[in-house]
Each structure stands twice: as structure tokens, then as C-alpha cells.
Design a protein around this motif. Structure first.
Motif, PDB file in Angstrom:
ATOM      1  N   ASN A 192       0.792  -1.037   0.027  1.00  0.00           N
ATOM      2  CA  ASN A 192       0.000   0.001  -0.033  1.00  0.00           C
ATOM      3  C   ASN A 192       0.857   1.283   0.096  1.00  0.00           C
ATOM      4  O   ASN A 192       0.614   2.131  -0.714  1.00  0.00           O
ATOM      5  CB  ASN A 192      -0.795   0.070   1.096  1.00  0.00           C
ATOM      6  N   GLU A 193       1.820   1.275   0.738  1.00  0.00           N
ATOM      7  CA  GLU A 193       2.584   2.568   1.037  1.00  0.00           C
ATOM      8  C   GLU A 193       4.071   1.945   1.461  1.00  0.00           C
ATOM      9  O   GLU A 193       4.297   1.061   2.238  1.00  0.00           O
ATOM     10  CB  GLU A 193       2.098   3.153   2.210  1.00  0.00           C
ATOM     11  N   GLN A 243       7.033   3.571   3.634  1.00  0.00           N
ATOM     12  CA  GLN A 243       7.615   4.560   4.742  1.00  0.00           C
ATOM     13  C   GLN A 243       8.756   5.097   4.699  1.00  0.00           C
ATOM     14  O   GLN A 243       9.698   4.021   4.933  1.00  0.00           O
ATOM     15  CB  GLN A 243       6.807   4.130   5.942  1.00  0.00           C
ATOM     16  N   ALA A 277       9.750   1.034   6.694  1.00  0.00           N
ATOM     17  CA  ALA A 277       8.663   0.085   6.685  1.00  0.00           C
ATOM     18  C   ALA A 277       7.892   0.173   5.433  1.00  0.00           C
ATOM     19  O   ALA A 277       7.896   0.924   4.522  1.00  0.00           O
ATOM     20  CB  ALA A 277       7.937   0.264   7.887  1.00  0.00           C
ATOM     21  N   LYS A 286       4.215  -1.064   4.202  1.00  0.00           N
ATOM     22  CA  LYS A 286       2.760  -1.389   4.775  1.00  0.00           C
ATOM     23  C   LYS A 286       2.163  -2.047   3.712  1.00  0.00           C
ATOM     24  O   LYS A 286       2.070  -1.665   2.584  1.00  0.00           O
ATOM     25  CB  LYS A 286       2.040   0.028   5.009  1.00  0.00           C
ATOM     26  N   THR A 287       1.717  -3.267   4.085  1.00  0.00           N
ATOM     27  CA  THR A 287       1.034  -4.250   3.038  1.00  0.00           C
ATOM     28  C   THR A 287      -0.539  -3.727   2.866  1.00  0.00           C
ATOM     29  O   THR A 287      -1.364  -3.028   3.674  1.00  0.00           O
ATOM     30  CB  THR A 287       0.963  -5.520   3.434  1.00  0.00           C
ATOM     31  N   SER A 288      -1.226  -4.400   1.811  1.00  0.00           N
ATOM     32  CA  SER A 288      -2.703  -3.931   1.606  1.00  0.00           C
ATOM     33  C   SER A 288      -3.447  -4.455   2.771  1.00  0.00           C
ATOM     34  O   SER A 288      -4.621  -3.739   2.827  1.00  0.00           O
ATOM     35  CB  SER A 288      -2.944  -4.799   0.375  1.00  0.00           C
ATOM     36  N   GLY A 317      -2.669  -4.164   5.890  1.00  0.00           N
ATOM     37  CA  GLY A 317      -2.433  -3.341   7.182  1.00  0.00           C
ATOM     38  C   GLY A 317      -1.187  -3.762   7.720  1.00  0.00           C
ATOM     39  O   GLY A 317      -0.761  -3.174   8.846  1.00  0.00           O
ATOM     40  N   ASP A 318      -0.427  -4.746   7.508  1.00  0.00           N
ATOM     41  CA  ASP A 318       0.727  -5.238   8.143  1.00  0.00           C
ATOM     42  C   ASP A 318       1.703  -4.350   7.955  1.00  0.00           C
ATOM     43  O   ASP A 318       1.855  -3.586   6.842  1.00  0.00           O
ATOM     44  CB  ASP A 318       1.135  -6.434   7.657  1.00  0.00           C
ATOM     45  N   VAL A 319       2.629  -4.085   8.799  1.00  0.00           N
ATOM     46  CA  VAL A 319       3.697  -3.151   8.595  1.00  0.00           C
ATOM     47  C   VAL A 319       5.045  -3.905   8.843  1.00  0.00           C
ATOM     48  O   VAL A 319       5.269  -4.498   9.842  1.00  0.00           O
ATOM     49  CB  VAL A 319       3.876  -1.950   9.808  1.00  0.00           C
TER      50      VAL A 319
END
Lengths: 417, 165
Positions: free
Chosen positions: A208-209, A211, A219, A221-223, A225-227
């Protein structure tokens, strides 16, 4: 005759060699957007892993260009082709004129937009020696690497970074890794082997992102919500043909450059070869970019000969992959994943755990996967490429994984040497 | 000079495989070779399809798929001898040559990560497979004696033998 070649890798070099072999006096110029003499891109992951040194990346001797009388122009990125004037302009605003032009600009990484992706510790694939060198600066033992994508280069990169002692996680959007080349079972064997060597896989997860701040990543961030902690991120979402410099020249492009069976583009005296072109896929029976080294070298040689006035036909390509990671080998060829009802799939698992999958259309072999014991892969490659009906030899092939095919039926490619 | 095989004389005894392995061992002695690490590998392969045996090794193709597939630049055709040789200092063991060789005669030395294939015994003046063949199925003959016509006739005879023509 002035031959100008855009691209200094497999297709470009093999074309230059074909030209030189048959014309000792032709003027041959090679433009490269990189600063290095020819090296093997495919070996970069071995370099990353420390399996080979920088000098081993060179596929030709140091005095190669001089000996072959090739004008090598490093750091010259072609940006525009003007077919009416028969010249090419480069980023440094130099002009190169030609009588025959070869476009062998290869393919570059697909660059998806990911928030936070614009950071030095985020790499779009591993495509150049510069990529590998800067990746090594981040590859510290114990640090975290996250690889987005689970194709061949991603897995080989994961292997390289793991061998550097990094903690490596591979994110795969689909439910199996290496889905372009392997079926679920073979991919499972590869995944199991890599897992045993400490590489972690997270499947059906996307990013997803990223960081990041300044030049460091902290980090991913997966789709869901895991970081994941990360010091280095590699985006491996495939490659696409490098066609930017061709746009506006009138050369037909679809996904890749479109060529005829003699590797000519629609514009006179302009040829194209390698990862940048679409060719006829002998197993899938459609146009396709099969961007791999052996196809590029073969196309380069044929394009080179045709630039000299030859009329050599290029029959077409097949997809092929050979991957060896931590001592486990997997090779596939042709339409290896063919699963539609018109295909017949025959699978075999031997006592040592090696796996063989053969894909047939009637009595034509159209694809194969070998994992573990891969010694006879070339026989299968040849059978697919020749496209000859197997008849009663088909059952023999299914039972033993090999037949005396090549010795009696194989005829060499129609390239003159 | 070329290595030729008469499959009607080949009994599939694999003596050539043994001789090849020993020749490519460090000790050049059968009993010592068995214990060597890395284990020496054969470069000739005795194949059978039930009714025909065939010892096959690198054909040293003129237009060699392994050379064109080699992404490390290690598989090279020697300009003087015409032989295809794998240069071990460049080979990384990617097995692209294995994927490309239509005869399946490149062996994988997984311990050393090296592709190994027939090198025509450079340390010896005669190919050891031919020398060892007890039935005379393998011969080492001058190329002009095996012109294209002869080769085609040879293949034709085998196909008749196999009942395919």
C-alpha cells in the motif's frame, strides 16, 4: 556502409559480431546509455550474492571493441530517431548518421506508482550494474529487505540479498510465486527450498505504501495493514520494452516494436532485435515479447546478417527460464502453464522428488517444467521449437522424459555462420 | 576429426561413460576418482530407447545453441579448433546451456556450479570414450570422410533400422 546499433547488450553485441564476421570494413557504432563495456545483466544477481566479481560480469575481453573495430560510445542515450534524415540524436545532443540502424534498446523495469517509492533505498528492479552497486551499499547483514513481486528476477534478487546476510521478505500479489514460468507444484518446490534458506514469503499481499524519509526506508505497509520493517525495498513488477526513443519516428509499436519475419521494422533500413521487440511465439502461436537472453542473441545475429543484405527468416521465439537458487534448479520452456481444456498436461514426480510437467496440444509438445533434476531440458526446448508432431513418440516422451528426438530429427536453426 | 557412433554396434555397456569420468577426474584413476570431491562428472551419455543404444556427447555444433544461450560468456566456440569449450572461470552454473542444448549432453556439476561437457580430452591426444569402446561402436575419424551425404545416409539407415521408413 554505416551500421548504427542502439544498445550494448545481448542483441546489440551479437548483431555487431555477425556484421563484423561477414564485413571486415563496415563501420559499426554502438551507443549505450550506460558507461560500462558490455556485461551480462543476467549475472547481476550473482554479483549481488557475491557469487561472482565485477570482472566476471564482462562477457567479452577488455580490448573487445578495439579488436572488433567497433566504435563504442558509452553514456550516449538515444532520444530521437529521424528516419528521413537517417540519423539518431542523443541526450548529449550529438547526432549519429546511419545507413542501417538496429534498435536493441532492451527492456526496463515496469515502474508502478507506490506512495513513498521515490527514495534511494527503493529500487525499481535490478537491471543495471549501477543498480547492483548501490543496492550492495544497503545490503548489510541483519538488515531487512522487502521485495515486492515474486518473478524470476525478484527471486534471484532475494537470493542475492539473503546471501549478503539480510533478512529477506518476498511479497507476492498472487497465491503462488514465479507464476509466469512455473505451475503451482513447481513453485511450491522452489518456495519450500527458499524458505529453508531463510527467505520469508507473504502471498496474496500487495503493497500500500512505503514509509520512507530522506534516503532511508523504515517500513513497507501491506494491503491488509501489516507493517514490515525494511531498510531496502526492491520493486519487481516485470519489465517493459524501452521504446521511448522510438516514439514519434513512425516505427510501429504495440507493446514492443513490431518487426517482420526478417526483423525489419516498417521503416526501411531500420531493424530491431532483443527484449524490445515482439516476436511470434512458437508455443502460444501469437505475438509476444519473450525477453530473455538466448532469444536476444539469436535475434541479434539474424538482424545483423539481414542488415548486411541477408534474407534470413526468424522463425520465432519461445519463453524459457532457468533458475538455480541455493542449489535447486528449475527450468521451464514454452507454454509451461497451459491449463485450458485444449491442452493435455502430463505430470510426473520421481522418487528423488524431482518434478516434470509436459504440456501437449494433441501430439505437439508446447510446454514443459522441470524442477530438481533438469538435465534433459534442452531436448524438450528443441522439440517445442521444431514444432514437429510426435506421433507414437509422445508416449515414450511422457514415460521417460526424453526421446532420441534431436539426434535424428533436429535440424539446426537456419542461420548461416 | 569427429567422433562417430554406429548404434548397431553399441551394446549400451557404458564403458565410455566410465572412461570419460576417469579422464576428467583429478587423479585419472578409477578407484581414486570414486572418492574425489567434487565428484568427477561424465560428459558422454549412453541413451537407450529399448531397441537402440546410443552413446551421445557434444556435437560441437557450428551454430551452437549453448553458446548463444550462455549469459556468462563462458561457453565459446574456439576459432582454431571449432570445438565448443566452457571456460570454468566464467561459468556461474545458471544452466542456460542445459536449457538450450538440443542433445541434452551438458552435465551439471552442482557442487562446483559448473556446466561440464565434452572437451575432446585436451590433456590427451585421443578421446578416451573412443579409446575405451570395446565393440568399436565409437570411432574418431577425419571429417572429410563423413561428408554431409554420408551423414544423411547414416541417419537414413538408422531410421530404417528403427522401422520408421
Amino acid at each position: 556502409m554505416r551500421h548504427l546499433i542502439l544498445g550494448n547488450s545481448a542483441a546489440g553485441i551479437f548483431a555487431a559480431e555477425a556484421i563484423r564476421k561477414h564485413d571486415p570494413v563496415a563501420e559499426i557504432t554502438i551507443l549505450s546509455d550506460e558507461k560500462y563495456p558490455v556485461y551480462s545483466r543476467c549475472l547481476l544477481t550473482y554479483y549481488l550474492a557475491g557469487d561472482c566479481g565485477e570482472e566476471q560480469l564482462s562477457i567479452r575481453d577488455a580490448d573487445y571493441y578495439q579488436k572488433m573495430d567497433i566504435r563504442f560510445r558509452p553514456g550516449e542515450k538515444a532520444i530521437r530517431i529521424e528516419p528521413e534524415k537517417k540519423c539518431v540524436y542523443t541526450l548529449s545532443e550529438r547526432k549519429y548518421e546511419y545507413d542501417r540502424l538496429l534498435i536493441a534498446t532492451g527492456a526496463g523495469p515496469e515502474v508502478p506508482f507506490i506512495p513513498g517509492g521515490a527514495c534511494r533505498a527503493v529500487f525499481n528492479g535490478l537491471r543495471t550494474l549501477n543498480d547492483a552497486k548501490s543496492m550492495l551499499r544497503y545490503a548489510q547483514p541483519g538488515k531487512h529487505a522487502v521485495i515486492l513481486g515474486a518473478g524470476q528476477v525478484s527471486l534471484k534478487t532475494a537470493y542475492g540479498l539473503r546471501k549478503q546476510g539480510m533478512d529477506v521478505t518476498v511479497l507476492s500479489a498472487s497465491s503462488q510465486i514465479f507464476s509466469q514460468a512455473l505451475d503451482e507444484y513447481a513453485a511450491g518446490l522452489v518456495e519450500g527450498h527458499l524458505t529453508r534458506h531463510g527467505i520469508r514469503f507473504l502471498k496474496q499481499k500487495d503493497v500500500n505504501e512505503i514509509q520512507s524519509f530522506d534516503d532511508t526506508v523504515c517500513a513497507v505497509k501491506t494491503s491488509d495493514g501489516d507493517v514490515l520493517p525494511a531498510d531496502l525495498v526492491v520493486i519487481g513488477k516485470g519489465v517493459r520494452p524501452n521504446v521511448d526513443c522510438i516514439r514519434g519516428s513512425g516505427i510501429h509499436i504495440d507493446f514492443g516494436v513490431i518487426v517482420d519475419s526478417q526483423l525489419r521494422t516498417n521503416i526501411p533500413d531500420i531493424f530491431a532485435a532483443g527484449d524490445v521487440i515482439e516476436t511470434f511465439d512458437l508455443a502460444r502461436l501469437c505475438q509476444r515479447v519473450n525477453a530473455i537472453w538466448p532469444n536476444a542473441t539469436e535475434q541479434g545475429r539474424i538482424a545483423g546478417l539481414n542488415m548486411l543484405g541477408g534474407k534470413i527468416e526468424y522463425r520465432g521465439s519461445i519463453a524459457m527460464n532457468s533458475t538455480e537458487l541455493f542449489g535447486f534448479s528449475a527450468i521451464s520452456g514454452g507454454f509451461a502453464r497451459g491449463e485450458e481444456p485444449e491442452y493435455e498436461v502430463r505430470r510426473y514426480i520421481s522418487v528423488d522428488g524431482s518434478y516434470r510437467r509436459l504440456v501437449f496440444k494433441d501430439d505437439l509438445l508446447v510446454g514443459y517444467i522441470l524442477a530438481g533434476e533438469t538435465g534433459n531440458a534442452g531436448l524438450l526446448t528443441a522439440i517445442i521449437r521444431e514444432g514437429k508432431r510426435l506421433g507414437n513418440r509422445k508416449e515414450k516422451l511422457i514415460n521417460s522424459g526424453k526421446i532420441f528426438y534431436s539426434l535424428f530429427y533436429h535440424h539446426q536453426h537456419p542461420v548461416v555462420s | 576429426m569427429e567422433i562417430f557412433l554406429d548404434p548397431t554396434k553399441c551394446t549400451g555397456c557404458k564403458t565410455c561413460e566410465l572412461a570419460c569420468t576417469v579422464e576428467h577426474s583429478a587423479s585419472k584413476d578409477l578407484y581414486a576418482a570414486i572418492l574425489e570431491i567434487p565428484r568427477p562428472r561424465k560428459r558422454i551419455f549412453v541413451e537407450t530407447d529399448g531397441d537402440l543404444n546410443f552413446a551421445v556427447e557434444c556435437r560441437h555444433c557450428q551454430d551452437a545453441p549453448c553458446v548463444h544461450a550462455c549469459m556468462a560468456g563462458s561457453m565459446v566456440q574456439d576459432e582454431d579448433t571449432g570445438l565448443i569449450q566452457n571456460h570454468r572461470e566464467k561459468c556461474v552454473g545458471c544452466w542456460m546451456c542445459v536449457m538450450a542444448c538440443p542433445y541434452g549432453v551438458i552435465n551439471r556439476d552442482q557442487f562446483s556450479r559448473l556446466a561440464v561437457k565434452c572437451d575432446r580430452c585436451p590433456e590427451n591426444d585421443y578421446p578416451q570414450c573412443v579409446k575405451s569402446c570395446p565393440t568399436g561402436a565409437l570411432t574418431y575419424v577425419d571429417v572429410p570422410a563423413q561428408s554431409k551425404k554420408v551423414r544423411q545416409e547414416f541417419l537414413f539407415q538408422i531410421r530404417i533400422h528403427k522401422g520408421e521408413m
